[in-house]
Write an enzyme that holds these catalytic residues in place. Structure first.
Site, mmCIF file in Angstrom:
data_model
loop_
_atom_site.group_PDB
_atom_site.id
_atom_site.type_symbol
_atom_site.label_atom_id
_atom_site.label_comp_id
_atom_site.label_asym_id
_atom_site.label_seq_id
_atom_site.Cartn_x
_atom_site.Cartn_y
_atom_site.Cartn_z
ATOM 1 N N ASP A 154 56.400 110.292 -6.311
ATOM 2 C CA ASP A 154 57.681 110.748 -6.062
ATOM 3 C C ASP A 154 58.457 110.899 -7.281
ATOM 4 O O ASP A 154 58.012 110.696 -8.410
ATOM 5 C CB ASP A 154 58.417 109.576 -5.033
ATOM 6 C CG ASP A 154 59.450 110.117 -4.165
ATOM 7 O OD1 ASP A 154 59.754 111.331 -4.521
ATOM 8 O OD2 ASP A 154 59.554 109.424 -2.969
ATOM 9 N N GLY A 216 60.448 120.682 -5.668
ATOM 10 C CA GLY A 216 60.726 121.956 -6.386
ATOM 11 C C GLY A 216 61.365 121.981 -7.509
ATOM 12 O O GLY A 216 61.555 122.930 -8.063
ATOM 13 N N ASP A 236 63.774 116.641 1.397
ATOM 14 C CA ASP A 236 63.285 115.886 2.341
ATOM 15 C C ASP A 236 63.549 116.747 3.752
ATOM 16 O O ASP A 236 64.614 117.208 4.260
ATOM 17 C CB ASP A 236 63.552 114.586 2.428
ATOM 18 C CG ASP A 236 63.108 113.789 1.460
ATOM 19 O OD1 ASP A 236 62.600 114.194 0.370
ATOM 20 O OD2 ASP A 236 63.233 112.480 1.588
HETATM 21 C C1 GAL Z 1 61.675 110.760 -1.120
HETATM 22 C C2 GAL Z 1 60.483 111.706 -0.645
HETATM 23 C C3 GAL Z 1 60.090 111.255 0.754
HETATM 24 C C4 GAL Z 1 59.650 109.860 0.981
HETATM 25 C C5 GAL Z 1 60.852 109.040 0.180
HETATM 26 C C6 GAL Z 1 60.613 107.520 0.128
HETATM 27 O O1 GAL Z 1 61.924 111.222 -2.384
HETATM 28 O O2 GAL Z 1 60.626 113.004 -0.628
HETATM 29 O O3 GAL Z 1 59.032 112.043 1.355
HETATM 30 O O4 GAL Z 1 58.712 109.596 0.145
HETATM 31 O O5 GAL Z 1 61.481 109.638 -0.910
HETATM 32 O O6 GAL Z 1 61.474 106.620 -0.570
#
Ligand code: GAL
Length: 450
Positions: A154, A216, A236
């Site tokens: 992430d 992205g 997301d």
């Molecule tokens: C976001 C990610 C999600 C999920 C979330 C968890 O940045 O895009 O898919 O993993 O963090 O905190």
């Protein structure tokens, strides 16, 4: 013995990570906890999913990764005396290794999650500055007869000295800082944070499927192929058709609209990731779930199920198990995603209001030429094609084509000149065209623009 190499991919001279065991050549198929369980995870959840994969036929359909998302390590954040991350003993009493052993015994693969910052998005321990030890730890936890593992990485909570000089976030255009013409985003700090984990992963004695969750940012599609196996292309996903929920959660239509700009950034060994599936979640209707799945499969996105499998509705399960759509997504010969054609309005930049991405999409597979017709309107609508307008369809000889419905697995019939059908509100017709004798109508064609 090294089993993976950074080699120039055939098209465009872009490097890709190529592994002898084939990891990452095709989009990953699996399940991830985040969309449905958020931080409410424990060993039982993943074991139940693994059992459901077997009982519901999802494993037989090709789904193989069971992926842990955020919130698996201890709070307050700390590392052990050897600097290793510590799984939360309340959630994972047998550690991640104990869970991995059980998942592997069921013939499935495990996925783990970390972050290219000092903390994850939910403020758990991150891997920035600990890449070597974390890659080795994840590899160690995965060890047994099946050496493959998935790491979702992430993009939260990195110190400000890692900010990009020319910020680019497609989902937050107001934060963009314009780069000079010709600027190489592969030199950005974001790219560097992801490379810092790539190299330790590549030096393990196993292949680790590396899923960049960079939203992205920093034009990840330009350097993702030489860094990992797939790369998240946007903010997301959220289980709504159009619009946006809060700051970072997007409906299916705006994400698909962005995909219409980037359909040709994907190929063997590297896949644009349009985010984990919301099929079966929230307020999405069955038709909306069908469109979401058909388009993600057609875009060759990783297909990572994000819904609760206990008590799953049979029509939702049937969508996730659709053999022909999965076969298109996993085609061994044709790597390209579908491309939009016959645009009925100019492609708009992605905003929460992009409720009308292109309705016509085309691609090819070993089985024929495929056309996807998406009804973005709030009412049933006739959608169709004139055969001569379908890119790739060879209309020079026989002009009659056999039209096949990928949803039902049945042939619809033979048509000459054109084909039209009525598509329900927010549904997608998934069609395959072959010559009347069942032959491929143009096996030389791949959907490449320019
Ligand atoms: C976001 C990610 C999600 C999920 C979330 C968890 O940045 O895009 O898919 O993993 O963090 O905190």
């Amino acid at each position: 013995m090294r089993t993976h190499f950074l080699v120039p991919a055939l098209a465009g001279g872009v490097s890709a990570i190529v592994s002898e065991d084939g990891t990452g050549r095709l989009p990953a198929l699996g399940w991830n906890s985040w969309n449905e369980y958020d931080c409410n995870i424990n060993e039982r959840v993943f074991l139940q999913v693994a059992q459901a994969f077997i009982d519901l036929g999802l494993k037989d359909a090709g789904y193989e990764y069971i992926n842990i998302d955020d919130c698996w390590s201890v709070q307050p954040r700390r590392r052990d005396s050897q600097g290793r991350m510590i799984p939360d003993p309340n959630k994972f009493p047998n550690g991640i290794k104990g869970l991995a052993d059980k998942i592997h015994a069921m013939g499935l693969k495990l996925g783990i999650y970390s972050d290219a910052g000092t903390m994850t998005c939910a403020l758990y321990e991150g891997s920035l500055y600990h890449e070597e030890v974390d890659a080795a730890t994840f590899a160690d936890w995965g060890i047994d007869s099946d050496p493959r593992l998935d790491l979702k990485y992430d993009n939260c909570q990195y110190p400000s000295q890692w900010n990009d000089q020319y910020n680019y976030r497609p989902d937050i255009p107001s934060e963009t800082v314009q780069a000079p013409p010709g600027y190489d985003y592969g030199t950005s700090n974001t790219a560097e944070r992801y490379r810092r984990m790539r190299d330790p992963l590549l030096s393990q004695d196993r292949t680790i499927q590396y899923s960049l969750c960079a939203w992205g940012a920093a034009h990840v599609e330009r350097w993702g192929n030489q860094t990992g196996h797939s790369w998240r292309m946007f903010g997301d996903i959220y289980p709504i058709w159009a619009g946006k929920n809060g700051g970072y959660n997007w409906g299916i239509m705006p994400i698909l609209n962005q995909a219409a700009h980037h359909w040709n950034d994907t190929g063997f060994w590297g896949h644009g990731d349009w985010d984990m599936l919301e099929v079966g979640n929230g307020d999405l209707t069955v038709e909306e779930s069908r469109s979401h799945f058909a388009m993600w499969a057609a875009l060759k996105s990783p297909l990572i199920i994000g819904t609760r499998l206990e008590g799953i509705q049979s029509d939702i399960l049937a969508i996730l198990k659709n053999r022909e759509l999965l076969a298109f997504n996993q085609d061994e010969v044709y790597a390209d995603a579908v491309m939009p054609f016959n645009l009925d309005r100019p492609l708009e930049p992605t905003t929460p209001n992009s409720a009308h991405p292109p309705s016509h999409w085309v691609g090819t597979s070993v089985a024929g030429i495929h056309v996807f017709l998406l009804n973005t309107e709030n009412y049933p609508r006739d959608l169709g094609v004139t055969f001569a307008d379908v890119p790739g369809l060879d209309t020079s000889g026989a002009r009659r084509f056999l039209v096949h419905d990928m949803w039902t697995g049945q042939d619809i019939g033979e048509y000459e000149g054109s084909f039209t059908l009525n598509v329900r509100r927010h549904d997608t017709a998934a069609l395959r065209f072959t010559a009347v004798d069942g032959g491929h109508p143009n096996s030389d064609w791949t959907p490449r623009l320019g």
